[in-house]
Design a protein around this motif. Sequence first.
Motif, short mmCIF file in Angstrom:
data_model
loop_
_atom_site.label_atom_id
_atom_site.label_comp_id
_atom_site.label_asym_id
_atom_site.label_seq_id
_atom_site.Cartn_x
_atom_site.Cartn_y
_atom_site.Cartn_z
N ALA A 195 0.86 -1.18 0.00
CA ALA A 195 0.00 0.00 0.00
C ALA A 195 0.90 1.23 0.00
CB ALA A 195 -0.92 -0.01 1.21
N ASN A 196 1.46 1.54 -1.17
CA ASN A 196 2.47 2.59 -1.29
C ASN A 196 1.93 3.98 -0.93
OD1 ASN A 196 4.84 1.14 -2.36
ND2 ASN A 196 3.46 0.65 -4.04
N GLU A 197 0.72 4.25 -1.34
CA GLU A 197 0.15 5.58 -1.05
C GLU A 197 0.00 5.78 0.45
OE1 GLU A 197 -3.65 8.32 -2.51
OE2 GLU A 197 -3.00 6.59 -3.68
N GLN A 198 -0.42 4.73 1.13
CA GLN A 198 -0.55 4.80 2.58
C GLN A 198 0.81 5.04 3.24
OE1 GLN A 198 -2.10 1.25 4.42
NE2 GLN A 198 -2.77 2.35 6.23
N GLY A 199 1.85 4.38 2.72
CA GLY A 199 3.19 4.59 3.25
C GLY A 199 3.64 6.03 3.09
N GLY A 200 3.41 6.60 1.91
CA GLY A 200 3.77 8.00 1.69
C GLY A 200 3.03 8.94 2.61
N TYR A 201 1.76 8.64 2.83
CA TYR A 201 0.93 9.47 3.72
C TYR A 201 1.46 9.42 5.15
CZ TYR A 201 -3.31 11.41 5.86
OH TYR A 201 -4.21 12.19 6.56
N GLU A 202 1.77 8.20 5.61
CA GLU A 202 2.26 8.05 6.98
C GLU A 202 3.63 8.69 7.17
OE1 GLU A 202 2.13 3.99 8.18
OE2 GLU A 202 -0.04 3.80 7.89
N ALA A 203 4.45 8.67 6.14
CA ALA A 203 5.77 9.30 6.22
C ALA A 203 5.63 10.80 6.43
CB ALA A 203 6.58 9.02 4.96
N ALA A 204 4.76 11.43 5.65
CA ALA A 204 4.55 12.87 5.78
C ALA A 204 3.96 13.22 7.15
CB ALA A 204 3.64 13.37 4.66
N TYR B 150 4.41 9.17 -3.61
CA TYR B 150 4.36 10.64 -3.69
C TYR B 150 2.93 11.15 -3.51
CZ TYR B 150 4.76 15.37 -5.52
OH TYR B 150 4.70 16.74 -5.68
N GLU B 151 1.96 10.47 -4.09
CA GLU B 151 0.57 10.92 -3.98
C GLU B 151 0.11 10.89 -2.53
OE1 GLU B 151 -1.49 12.33 -6.18
OE2 GLU B 151 0.29 12.34 -7.47
N GLY B 152 0.47 9.84 -1.78
CA GLY B 152 0.12 9.78 -0.37
C GLY B 152 0.82 10.86 0.43
N PHE B 153 2.10 11.07 0.13
CA PHE B 153 2.91 12.10 0.77
C PHE B 153 2.29 13.48 0.53
CE2 PHE B 153 6.42 15.16 0.12
CZ PHE B 153 7.09 15.07 1.33
#
Length: 338
Positions: free
Chosen positions: A160-169, A198-201
Amino acid sequence: MVTIYDIAEATGYSAPTVSKALNGQGSLSEETRQKIMSKAKELGYEPNITARTLTTKRSYLIGVIYDDTGMNMGFAHPLFSPVLTRFREKIEAAGYDIIFLSRHFDMTYFSHANFRSIDGVIIINPATNTPADFEDFVKTDLPRVSTNSVFDGICTVITANEQGGYEAAEYLVNHGHKKIGYISGPVDGISTAPTERYEGFKTALEKHHLYDESLYEISAAWDKKSGAEAFGRLIKRRKDLTAVFVTNDQIAFGIYDYAKKHGMRIPEDISVIGFDDEIASEYLGLTTFRQSTTEIADIAAQMMLDQIDGKEVPPIIRCRPELVERNSVKTIKGFRFF
């Protein structure tokens, strides 16, 4: 040579029942199957692959597409290697072998798959310059699974790449950072991971009104040398940068190299979050995301076997990454957690 008729005589079951047990077919009880398998082992039975193929109309081969172009890591990749190893274990337990598909001898992946009469194909890491190969796989009824790139019409098991980016930000914002950069891996390939992360971030930063497009940079490749160069471009352009999230750990390692060369300290001068949780990440103290390789491989193997058995499978399954906290992110002085 021990035959199925010898096993049938020794167990009292019919030859067709023995054949079903040995080939993993039919709705036999587990007790019956185990009795037959145990007796076959005791008698020293060795399966005749050619005969089994003619009987079942299956090759019991699963094709693997893996291309190391652009990574130069061979089978040492922190995601692809354990996924392949675990997938192989699950598939072999079900009576299948794996075979690597290649594009040598003027053959495409698809033509090689047909040549070897494989029963299914797993696309672990595809080359970025052979889209026609994958269009052919989309059109066919051959059981197929992807574990890194999303293809319409191919069952995909992916992080779940988008979720990972979101959690990183969110993690960086919660530590008081406001000038947060993102360094992407190459975005011109088949892999959707850089764009999805990037989109999640971006979504998380926009929620906090902190998104700044000028803090976005693209690495020329997935290695640490390219990562160092990308970070150099970013930090020269935005000296007010306090933190950066990157697409993979190799790029993060490049930031460590750049920081050492230019007298910067991590996390005192720049905070960093990676993705992949390579072995060196623990040594460096890098906060990063660990992908669930066991879950991805287990689901991919089950999706493959389900398709071989004629069952419907979902188009995409996403597995949540785990944030591994170490010491590469500092809390901005004076910041308080809510």
